[in-house]
Write a protein that holds these residues in place. Structure first.
Motif, mmCIF file in Angstrom:
data_model
loop_
_atom_site.group_PDB
_atom_site.id
_atom_site.type_symbol
_atom_site.label_atom_id
_atom_site.label_comp_id
_atom_site.label_asym_id
_atom_site.label_seq_id
_atom_site.Cartn_x
_atom_site.Cartn_y
_atom_site.Cartn_z
ATOM 1 N N ALA A 210 29.507 40.784 35.553
ATOM 2 C CA ALA A 210 30.838 40.666 35.444
ATOM 3 C C ALA A 210 31.454 40.135 36.586
ATOM 4 O O ALA A 210 32.561 39.578 36.789
ATOM 5 C CB ALA A 210 31.305 42.032 34.980
ATOM 6 N N GLN A 213 31.093 36.588 37.073
ATOM 7 C CA GLN A 213 31.771 35.819 35.900
ATOM 8 C C GLN A 213 33.112 35.873 36.065
ATOM 9 O O GLN A 213 33.758 34.909 35.893
ATOM 10 C CB GLN A 213 31.110 36.418 34.604
ATOM 11 C CG GLN A 213 31.473 35.726 33.490
ATOM 12 C CD GLN A 213 30.979 36.264 32.006
ATOM 13 O OE1 GLN A 213 30.399 37.339 32.193
ATOM 14 N NE2 GLN A 213 31.398 35.782 30.936
ATOM 15 N N LEU A 214 33.743 36.966 36.522
ATOM 16 C CA LEU A 214 35.331 37.095 36.741
ATOM 17 C C LEU A 214 35.863 36.796 37.932
ATOM 18 O O LEU A 214 36.625 36.228 38.290
ATOM 19 C CB LEU A 214 35.639 38.244 36.137
ATOM 20 C CG LEU A 214 36.074 38.530 34.660
ATOM 21 C CD1 LEU A 214 36.534 39.701 34.387
ATOM 22 C CD2 LEU A 214 36.911 37.565 34.252
ATOM 23 N N ILE A 230 38.640 39.606 26.531
ATOM 24 C CA ILE A 230 37.422 40.271 26.890
ATOM 25 C C ILE A 230 36.706 40.678 25.825
ATOM 26 O O ILE A 230 36.981 41.761 25.009
ATOM 27 C CB ILE A 230 37.444 41.457 27.975
ATOM 28 C CG1 ILE A 230 38.187 41.048 28.993
ATOM 29 C CG2 ILE A 230 36.085 42.327 27.954
ATOM 30 C CD1 ILE A 230 38.381 42.166 30.251
ATOM 31 N N ALA A 241 33.953 44.073 32.656
ATOM 32 C CA ALA A 241 35.194 43.316 32.944
ATOM 33 C C ALA A 241 36.436 43.754 32.749
ATOM 34 O O ALA A 241 37.367 43.286 33.511
ATOM 35 C CB ALA A 241 34.863 42.065 31.774
ATOM 36 N N TYR A 244 37.323 45.174 36.303
ATOM 37 C CA TYR A 244 37.636 44.229 37.371
ATOM 38 C C TYR A 244 39.108 43.613 37.014
ATOM 39 O O TYR A 244 39.943 43.256 38.169
ATOM 40 C CB TYR A 244 36.451 43.278 37.119
ATOM 41 C CG TYR A 244 35.419 43.598 37.971
ATOM 42 C CD1 TYR A 244 35.371 44.124 39.393
ATOM 43 C CD2 TYR A 244 33.947 43.710 37.468
ATOM 44 C CE1 TYR A 244 34.423 44.329 40.140
ATOM 45 C CE2 TYR A 244 33.078 44.196 38.276
ATOM 46 C CZ TYR A 244 33.089 44.446 39.584
ATOM 47 O OH TYR A 244 32.026 44.843 40.150
ATOM 48 N N PHE A 315 36.433 35.920 28.438
ATOM 49 C CA PHE A 315 35.317 36.449 29.142
ATOM 50 C C PHE A 315 34.383 36.519 27.886
ATOM 51 O O PHE A 315 34.195 37.399 27.140
ATOM 52 C CB PHE A 315 35.438 37.869 29.676
ATOM 53 C CG PHE A 315 34.318 38.627 30.303
ATOM 54 C CD1 PHE A 315 33.971 38.458 31.523
ATOM 55 C CD2 PHE A 315 33.557 39.765 29.554
ATOM 56 C CE1 PHE A 315 33.097 38.884 32.125
ATOM 57 C CE2 PHE A 315 32.332 40.169 29.917
ATOM 58 C CZ PHE A 315 32.120 39.923 31.452
#
Length: 444
Positions: A210, A213-214, A230, A241, A244, A315
């Protein structure tokens, strides 16, 4: 294993006591067997029973080579790659082990008639191989699952680009669902002192994934004010996610499958939550045909929750079932960042909504060591919290995997290995007390 061995590695003992322990020549592990890899042929993915493929048995202990470490595993966790492994899909993992072994050297021992699976762990360093200087016997550690060789120049800007990059416990042997595990020393990171063994073991794969990815510049590079859709926001990956997004000043729009999971997202601090089952979104009219009307209805619902705005980042990880909707609902110039395909690997979407609105699709796979270290640092600092909901014993690993396969879980599902019971391993109880409500919000 003998009680004195377990007591020494789990207790408050010095490095010398752990280093003096004799290393067992065998250990218990959750394994798949090569001669069973065709057991599900002809069975559809939903109907496969991964628990039937998982065996708890004794395997020989590997000797750590140069740059490697042998870990006494206190606890581990299951991930979707564990489910795929146990379903022998999309291909049996023995194909990965065979390919790795052909590279020669120490890799040759990874191809065995058994595969010790698992890509998470928290435990104690038992032995280190030649050349390991940062870690020593007795260190309390967690491991991330990136295995790299770094003999090719492509891996030295971003180690995820190493042609020999693999996921430990999935594409390599000697994984974390076991009493002992073999890792490369550059997989190790410090265990958070305020967490139990099972809590500390659970974030590794999903937290690092995560983060890249973010947050990372290799991923979507999230910024303050971004609207972020998400999927599976109460699951193992999505739950990090959400944290974050909230921690970075973004606005998560959480998609979940039931009211219980919606409430978990609200406990994390999310305000915008879509219960897709309650609102009855059907993105496919049949196995071969998607339903753009449902994409539009879904987009309208998102705008209701955001004050009329589309999402900057999607996401993505469900894959086939949701990907067409994801591409549609991303804003003009927005990003769909994908790291998995738990509902199917062959994605379909209407490319007009991508090219004419200058959107982009970005692939993201796990994280490099720097990103994993940064993600673990946030766990240590109590800024990001584990999302453990349920813990099983090692002998019940098959049931833990089955929970994921049938989406009966929320957050992460842990597995006790050498730890004799839950709630052990905490060395900073004061910090734990400060964060306890956040640590335990996913508990069933």
């Amino acid at each position: 294993m003998r009680a004195e061995f377990i007591e020494t590695v789990t207790g408050e003992t010095d490095a010398g006591a752990v280093a003096a322990l004799p290393v067992p020549d065998h250990y218990r592990a959750a394994v798949l067997l090569e001669d069973e890899q065709t057991m599900f042929e002809g069975v559809s993915m939903p109907d496969r029973k991964p628990a039937d493929a998982v065996h708890i048995q004794e395997v020989p202990t590997p000797e750590p080579g140069p740059g490697e470490a042998l870990i006494a595993v206190m606890a581990s966790a299951v991930n979707y790659n564990t489910v795929w492994s146990a379903m022998f899909a999309p291909v049996p993992t023995f194909a990965f082990l065979r390919r790795y072994a052909k590279t020669g050297g120490l890799a040759a021992r990874h191809y065995q008639p058994y595969h010790v699976i698992g890509s998470d762990l928290a435990g104690v360093v038992l032995r280190t191989g030649p050349g390991v200087r940062r870690w020593k016997a007795g260190d309390r550690v967690v491991a991330h699952c990136l295995s790299v060789e770094l003999e090719h120049p492509d891996g030295h800007d971003d180690s995820m680009l190493d042609p020999e990059q693999r996921i430990w416990g999935f594409e390599t042997n000697y994984g974390g669902l076991a009493e002992l595990a073999l890792v490369k020393a550059n997989q190790l990171m410090p265990k958070a002192e305020h967490l139990t063994w099972e809590e500390a073991a659970s974030p590794g794969l999903v937290n690092s994934t995560a983060y890249r990815q973010l947050v990372s510049h290799h991923g979507a590079a999230m910024k303050q004010g971004d609207n972020i859709l998400i999927w599976g926001a109460a699951g193992g990956l999505g739950s990090f996610a959400v944290q974050y997004a909230l921690g970075g000043g973004a606005n998560p729009i959480c998609v979940v499958s039931n009211a219980r999971k919606a409430e978990v997202c609200r406990r994390m601090g999310a305000e915008a939550v879509i219960d897709r089952d309650a609102e009855d979104y059907r993105f496919w009219t049949d196995e071969h045909t998607q339903n753009p009307r449902e994409w539009r209805r879904f987009g309208e619902r998102i705008r209701e929750l955001t004050g009329g705005e589309d999402v900057d980042i999607v996401f993505e990880h469900p894959g086939r079932e949701t990907f067409g909707a994801s591409v549609y609902v991303a804003r003009r110039g927005g990003t769909v960042v994908t790291c998995a395909s738990t509902s199917g690997f062959l994605h379909q979407f209407d490319n007009r909504y991508l090219w004419m609105n200058v959107k982009r699709i970005l692939g993201s796979h796990f994280a490099n060591y720097r990103e994993a270290w940064q993600a673990n640092r946030l766990i240590q600092q109590g800024r990001i919290h584990p999302t453990l909901s349920t813990t099983y014993r090692l002998e019940d690993t098959g049931q833990a995997i089955d929970d994921l396969h049938h989406n009966r879980h929320q957050g992460k599902v842990g597995v006790l290995c050498l730890a004799p019971a839950e709630n052990g391993g905490v060395t900073d109880p004061e910090m734990r007390e400060r964060h306890l409500p956040a640590i335990e919000r996913f508990r069933s």
